[in-house]
Design an enzyme around this catalytic site. Structure first.
Site, PDB file in Angstrom:
ATOM      1  N   PHE A  45      44.772  34.610  39.567  1.00 26.38           N
ATOM      2  CA  PHE A  45      45.826  35.166  38.665  1.00 26.38           C
ATOM      3  C   PHE A  45      45.397  36.628  38.194  1.00 26.38           C
ATOM      4  O   PHE A  45      44.247  37.115  37.825  1.00 26.38           O
ATOM      5  CB  PHE A  45      45.600  34.479  37.357  1.00 26.38           C
TER       6      PHE A  45
ATOM      7  N   ASP B 290      38.651  41.780  40.230  1.00 25.47           N
ATOM      8  CA  ASP B 290      39.301  41.480  38.936  1.00 25.47           C
ATOM      9  C   ASP B 290      38.517  40.760  37.719  1.00 25.47           C
ATOM     10  O   ASP B 290      38.111  39.623  37.986  1.00 25.47           O
ATOM     11  CB  ASP B 290      40.449  40.830  39.032  1.00 25.47           C
TER      12      ASP B 290
ATOM     13  N   LYS C 283      40.378  41.825  28.499  1.00 26.20           N
ATOM     14  CA  LYS C 283      40.025  41.105  27.482  1.00 26.20           C
ATOM     15  C   LYS C 283      39.284  41.302  26.458  1.00 26.20           C
ATOM     16  O   LYS C 283      39.444  41.784  25.475  1.00 26.20           O
ATOM     17  CB  LYS C 283      39.767  39.582  28.363  1.00 26.20           C
TER      18      LYS C 283
HETATM   19  C1  LIG Z   1      41.548  37.476  36.047  1.00 30.77           C
HETATM   20  C2  LIG Z   1      42.730  38.007  35.312  1.00 30.77           C
HETATM   21  N1  LIG Z   1      43.365  39.129  35.663  1.00 30.77           N
HETATM   22  C3  LIG Z   1      44.437  39.539  34.781  1.00 30.77           C
HETATM   23  C4  LIG Z   1      45.062  38.943  33.896  1.00 30.77           C
HETATM   24  C5  LIG Z   1      45.981  39.553  32.994  1.00 30.77           C
HETATM   25  O1  LIG Z   1      45.591  40.033  31.862  1.00 30.77           O
HETATM   26  P1  LIG Z   1      46.724  40.416  30.844  1.00 30.77           P
HETATM   27  O2  LIG Z   1      47.335  39.313  30.240  1.00 30.77           O
HETATM   28  O3  LIG Z   1      46.148  41.353  29.829  1.00 30.77           O
HETATM   29  O4  LIG Z   1      47.668  41.226  31.428  1.00 30.77           O
HETATM   30  C6  LIG Z   1      44.319  37.956  33.201  1.00 30.77           C
HETATM   31  C7  LIG Z   1      44.697  36.891  32.021  1.00 30.77           C
HETATM   32  O5  LIG Z   1      44.472  35.898  31.789  1.00 30.77           O
HETATM   33  C8  LIG Z   1      43.193  37.271  34.114  1.00 30.77           C
HETATM   34  O6  LIG Z   1      42.690  36.180  33.604  1.00 30.77           O
END
Ligand SMILES: Cc1ncc(COP(=O)(O)O)c(C=O)c1O
Length: 406
Positions: free
Chosen positions: A140, A225, A254
């Site tokens: 994700f 990520d 986050k």
């Molecule tokens: C690994 C990862 N990347 C990207 C995101 C996206 O982040 P945002 O919701 O702040 O756009 C998330 C959100 O859960 C995530 O867990």
């Protein structure tokens, strides 16, 4: 009509219905605790979604925010502000030095920036052809069009076709699949050290080392990520540290603001230099309020040694969870854990009952509960949460009792 009923009615009328919300409105938090609009008390073992790593209303973060709000909330990125460069330097040093940061407002935006950076860097080295991004199924990376295209969950992509071109997914933790996918058109491989939304699935350390090797051999960038895993949650400052590799680009969000929206993309110097003035921008990125909050967050994280706390508290929580009847197994790193429930138990139903009993967790897959409490969670809070879950599991009806192991 209760305060909650009123909120639900106004929400259903005026808020786009993109979330399936649970019937609770939280009005106040302190550390690992939250209170709802009826005064009900909850142990927050989800921290938003792995956001409030220092707990709710941390006094040092609250004080920094209040002071900054009275001083200067915003200036545009046409000018310097006194906090953004210091924050970049702090993050660079946590990442081992030798890089630069770009600031955004969310995880998706940090990843979007990383994808643009990879394309720009690929272009600067081998013309227009090197722009593809390879990521993993189950991953994700966000909900913007490009990060959705990189997200390895076809069911989330279907409704929004056509997505931007140049994205491919391979099986997670499958070295051969990656070998086959990374050719001279690939600008970057984008990976999570632990697939968070995908079910809390850690990458085997050996796999990430092979990913690094393949990227080196094929001259593709390796983007980690760390939006969910970064800043102490897995028991290290960054999830990739468990495998000893060094990525070219790292994204985070986050926990960085402990609830204040901020995202960051770090890249080693040579790569970072591919983005020139005018190539990428965002109005609020790295503004004084968010940067000051993040600096306060990092101060507390370093003073409390949150990676070590996450490692120790995670071990306590994992040991207690795996000993529960009806928990089949526990996976994850540090304080990003999932408990796989025994067959016949639905995780969403268990999470719902936990909420009613004052414990916040979520169903990260149909069979698994996710735990991501504050990294400052106490032993007593862990024990209380496990006791609530034990009671709920015992009382949860089975969909197929015959299959359940004791
Ligand atoms: C690994 C990862 N990347 C990207 C995101 C996206 O982040 P945002 O919701 O702040 O756009 C998330 C959100 O859960 C995530 O867990």
């Amino acid at each position: 009509m209760s305060a909650l009923d009123d909120l639900v009615e106004v929400d259903s009328e005026h808020v786009m219905q993109t979330y399936g919300r649970l019937p609770v409105a939280f009005t106040r938090g302190q550390g690992t605790l939250l209170w709802d609009s009826d005064g009900g008390r909850y142990l927050d073992f989800l921290s938003g979604l792995a956001v409030t790593s220092l707990g709710h209303a941390h006094p040092a973060v609250a004080e920094a925010l209040a002071d900054q709000a009275r001083t200067l909330l915003h200036v545009s990125n046409l000018y310097y502000n006194e906090h953004q460069p210091r924050l970049a330097a702090r993050l660079d040093s946590l990442l081992g030095g030798g890089g630069r940061c770009f600031f955004a407002n969310s995880g998706a935006e940090a990843n979007e920036g990383a994808i643009k950076l990879a394309r720009r860097y690929g272009q600067s080295r081998s013309g227009a052809e090197r722009y593809h991004v390879v990521s993993a199924y189950g991953s994700f990376h966000g909900r913007t069009l490009a990060t959705l295209a990189a997200t390895g969950q076809p069911q989330k992509q279907e409704t929004f076709q056509p997505l931007p071109e140049g994205f491919r997914q391979v099986a997670y933790a499958d070295v051969d699949a990656l070998e086959a996918a990374v050719d001279e058109r690939v600008a970057a491989v984008l990976m999570e050290a632990v697939q968070g939304e995908g079910g809390v699935v850690p990458a085997p350390p050996e796999y990430l080392r092979e990913v690094r090797r393949i990227c080196d051999e094929r001259e593709a960038l390796l983007i980690l990520d760390e939006v969910q895993t970064g800043l102490g949650r897995t028991g290290r400052w960054f999830g990739f540290e468990h495998s000893g590799i060094r990525p070219d680009v790292v994204t985070m969000a986050k926990a960085l603001g402990n609830g204040v929206p901020i995202g960051a993309m770090w890249a080693r110097h040579e790569v970072a230099g591919a983005l020139r003035p005018g190539d990428h921008a965002t109005t609020f990125g790295g503004q004084p309020l968010a940067a000051r909050a993040a600096l306060a967050v990092l101060d507390v994280m370093e003073a409390e040694n949150v990676p070590l706390r996450a490692e120790r508290a995670g071990a306590r929580l994992a040991t207690a969870l795996v000993a529960l009847p009806r928990v089949a197994s526990v996976r994850g790193l540090g304080l990003l854990l999932a408990a796989e429930l025994a067959p016949g138990i639905e995780a969403a139903a268990v999470a719902g009952h936990c909420l009613a009993e004052g414990l916040i967790v979520n169903a990260v897959t149909p069979r698994a509960l996710r735990f991501a409490p504050s990294l400052l969670v106490s032993d007593d809070e862990i024990d209380e949460a496990v006791a609530i879950l034990a009671g709920v599991l015992e009382a949860t009806p089975l969909t197929d009792p015959g299959e359940v192991t004791p």
